[in-house]
Design an enzyme around this catalytic site. Structure first.
Site, short mmCIF file in Angstrom:
data_model
loop_
_atom_site.label_atom_id
_atom_site.label_comp_id
_atom_site.label_asym_id
_atom_site.label_seq_id
_atom_site.Cartn_x
_atom_site.Cartn_y
_atom_site.Cartn_z
N THR A 5 53.87 34.07 78.78
CA THR A 5 52.86 33.16 79.36
C THR A 5 53.18 32.81 80.81
O THR A 5 52.30 32.83 81.68
CB THR A 5 52.84 31.84 78.54
OG1 THR A 5 53.01 32.15 77.17
CG2 THR A 5 51.58 31.07 78.75
N ALA A 8 54.26 30.43 101.96
CA ALA A 8 55.62 30.90 102.23
C ALA A 8 55.70 31.32 103.70
O ALA A 8 54.75 31.88 104.24
CB ALA A 8 55.95 32.06 101.32
N ARG A 13 60.04 43.01 77.31
CA ARG A 13 60.41 43.72 76.08
C ARG A 13 59.49 44.91 75.82
O ARG A 13 59.92 45.94 75.36
CB ARG A 13 60.34 42.74 74.90
CG ARG A 13 61.71 42.21 74.51
CD ARG A 13 61.68 41.69 73.11
NE ARG A 13 60.66 40.66 72.98
CZ ARG A 13 60.93 39.38 72.81
NH1 ARG A 13 62.16 38.96 72.75
NH2 ARG A 13 59.96 38.49 72.68
N LYS A 19 65.59 26.18 80.46
CA LYS A 19 66.34 24.90 80.32
C LYS A 19 67.56 25.03 79.44
O LYS A 19 68.58 24.39 79.68
CB LYS A 19 65.44 23.79 79.76
CG LYS A 19 64.70 24.16 78.49
CD LYS A 19 63.27 24.42 78.79
CE LYS A 19 62.56 25.18 77.70
NZ LYS A 19 61.17 25.37 77.96
N GLU A 61 63.14 24.55 88.89
CA GLU A 61 62.14 23.47 88.80
C GLU A 61 61.33 23.55 87.51
O GLU A 61 60.99 22.52 86.89
CB GLU A 61 61.21 23.54 90.02
CG GLU A 61 60.18 22.44 90.08
CD GLU A 61 60.83 21.06 90.18
OE1 GLU A 61 61.39 20.75 91.23
OE2 GLU A 61 60.76 20.30 89.19
N VAL A 68 62.29 21.88 83.65
CA VAL A 68 62.05 20.51 83.14
C VAL A 68 60.64 20.08 83.50
O VAL A 68 60.26 20.09 84.68
CB VAL A 68 63.06 19.51 83.75
CG1 VAL A 68 62.82 18.12 83.17
CG2 VAL A 68 64.48 19.96 83.53
N ASP A 75 64.36 21.12 72.56
CA ASP A 75 63.81 21.45 73.87
C ASP A 75 63.88 20.23 74.81
O ASP A 75 64.32 20.34 75.96
CB ASP A 75 62.37 21.94 73.71
CG ASP A 75 61.70 22.21 75.03
OD1 ASP A 75 61.94 23.28 75.61
OD2 ASP A 75 60.94 21.34 75.50
N LYS A 94 66.28 19.52 78.29
CA LYS A 94 65.74 19.01 79.56
C LYS A 94 66.43 17.70 79.95
O LYS A 94 66.71 17.46 81.13
CB LYS A 94 64.23 18.80 79.43
CG LYS A 94 63.46 20.11 79.25
CD LYS A 94 62.03 19.88 78.80
CE LYS A 94 61.27 21.18 78.62
NZ LYS A 94 60.00 21.02 77.90
N GLY A 114 52.65 25.26 79.46
CA GLY A 114 51.52 26.16 79.73
C GLY A 114 51.84 27.07 80.90
O GLY A 114 52.65 26.72 81.78
N1 HSE Z 1 57.82 24.24 74.71
C1 HSE Z 1 57.87 23.47 75.88
C2 HSE Z 1 57.03 22.22 75.66
C3 HSE Z 1 57.35 24.26 77.04
O1 HSE Z 1 56.32 22.16 74.67
O2 HSE Z 1 57.10 21.31 76.48
C4 HSE Z 1 57.85 23.75 78.36
O3 HSE Z 1 59.22 23.67 78.42
#
Ligand code: HSE
Length: 436
Positions: free
Chosen positions: A13, A30, A42, A103, A127, A130, A199, A203, A300
């Site tokens: 994504t 830039a 992959r 992360k 960046e 997080v 997750d 972070k 996203g």
């Molecule tokens: N899986 C993570 C979330 C994506 O739902 O926030 C961004 O790190």
């Protein structure tokens, strides 16, 4: 003007979103041309809706990282070890700048990688690791570079926030809301990392390094996921003007840190509660600036790719600087972590047998734990006149401040009472006015 050649490993994504930005979805600020020269993923032939035929293809991202066909290596593979780590190390060792959205990698190996980047005089930027598209890493590292941070708290997982928002706003079941989050591309490859709080904890460790110049371990985080949050909890909290959120918080207490990720109740009128869908927020309390909030889309493809692209522009501008807020040698690699000095009010929701003396036994258990009740409410029974009814009734209690180490043993005690059915729900009540 010399162009900056970019190799991208991982075309999920975020990788696809990044190619979209290079193809014209974003601005072009830039100071020198950025050009994608090589990609690796992959599966070469998967239809991603983007043409990758102009880029050199590598089956092996580690080989691509060391190859001289690029100046910057973008790691979007994921995972704390394995090929992502090997590729990032290979890139840094060959004198390449690295941008990553990983992360888990920065949480586990950020300090060692920062040392490697410093040794080779290259940048390591993350960046996107997080809060997706929210520029909170540079906000803490650069914006608050000269501020003394006392606490950071936030909503750091878009999947959990989306699920809790959906359950609250539409009455959707947990499973349906998770499926929808996965469809929208918010969830990790393994969604148990999202709903289990891992997750958000990754972070939080990264934010802790930036805010406090200290790198705790993931295991230092007092971690609870949202699996056990029910629509009944959400409804009972709502009655009290509170909203359930997966909240991550790190606070400094003297020379120690307190780190927690878990479902918590926040006043519905506060910013934290109003973060809905996949949005994230980070609130930092710092001297002399006061309270600062960073908020926006936390998950996203487009949002996260925007952060990756911004890191590439920062590198093209020639700005390297430390990987965290200070050079790696100045980061405390073994901070003391304790929750002993942390106190919160709590919300408890119990199902109990509707029998004489039950309330007394519950409040007695609280009294013995030295926990003071602030409010208590028992919902009316379905059939109050029938003494033989075994319909449980619900009791909702809010407490005054309780030391964090006291609360779990108290819940164990309450669960063990004959009159209490199942395990009570327990959530700290947090307010953004006190992120410490
Ligand atoms: N899986 C993570 C979330 C994506 O739902 O926030 C961004 O790190």
């Amino acid at each position: 003007m010399t162009e900056m050649r970019v190799a991208i490993a991982g075309l999920g994504t975020v990788g696809t979103g990044l190619l979209g930005i290079f193809a014209g979805d974003g601005a072009d600020r830039a100071p020198r041309p950025l050009r994608v020269t090589a990609v690796s993923a992959r599966n070469r032939s998967r239809d991603r809706g983007v043409d990758i035929s102009d880029y050199e293809w590598f089956d092996d991202p580690v080989a691509m990282a060391a190859d001289d066909s690029s100046d910057v290596f973008v790691e979007l593979i994921g995972g704390e070890d394995g090929v992502a780590k090997a590729a990032v190390e290979a890139a840094l060792k060959s004198g390449k700048h690295v941008v990553t959205a990983n992360k888990a990698l920065i949480c586990r190996h950020g300090l060692a990688l920062a040392q490697l980047a410093e040794e080779h005089g290259v940048a390591l930027r993350y960046e996107a690791a997080v809060a997706g598209g929210v520029p909170v890493v540079r906000g803490l590292r650069d914006g608050l570079a000269q501020a003394q941070v006392f606490g950071v708290m936030g909503v750091l997982n878009g999947t959990c926030n989306f699920i809790l928002s959906q359950m609250d706003e539409t009455g959707a079941s947990f499973d349906d809301a998770l499926l929808e989050a996965q469809k929208l591309g918010y969830a990790e490859a393994d969604p148990s990392f999202d709903i289990g709080g891992v997750d958000a904890a990754h972070k939080l460790v990264v934010l802790t390094a930036l805010a406090f110049d200290a790198m705790p371990q993931l295991e230092d985080v007092d971690l609870t996921g949202i699996e056990a949050v029910s629509t009944d909890d959400i409804a009972a909290a709502d009655e009290l003007g509170l909203t359930v959120k997966l909240v991550a918080e790190a606070a400094r207490h003297g020379d120690a840190l307190a780190l927690r990720v878990g479902p918590a109740l926040v006043p519905s009128r506060e910013h934290l509660a109003q973060i809905s869908g996949s949005d994230n927020i980070v609130i930092a309390e710092a001297m002399p600036v006061g309270r600062v909030a960073f908020t926006g889309p936390g998950a996203g493809g487009g949002a996260t790719a925007t952060a990756v692209a911004a890191d590439l522009v920062t590198i093209a501008r020639g700005s390297t600087g430390p990987v965290f807020s200070v050079p790696a040698a100045k980061i405390n690699a073994e901070p003391r972590v304790t929750a002993e000095d942390t106190h919160d009010p709590y919300f408890l929701r119990l199902q109990v047998k509707d029998q004489p003396g039950v309330l007394a036994r519950v409040t007695n258990a609280l009294g013995e734990a030295n926990v003071s009740v602030d409010t208590i409410h028992q919902a009316p029974a379905q059939m109050p006149s029938d003494p033989a009814s075994d319909e449980p009734v619900e009791i909702v209690i809010t407490t005054h401040l309780v030391p964090r180490p006291v609360i779990r043993p108290l819940i164990d005690t309450l669960s063990g009472l004959h009159a209490v059915i199942g395990r009570p729900s327990m959530f700290p009540i947090l307010t953004e006015e006190d992120p410490s």
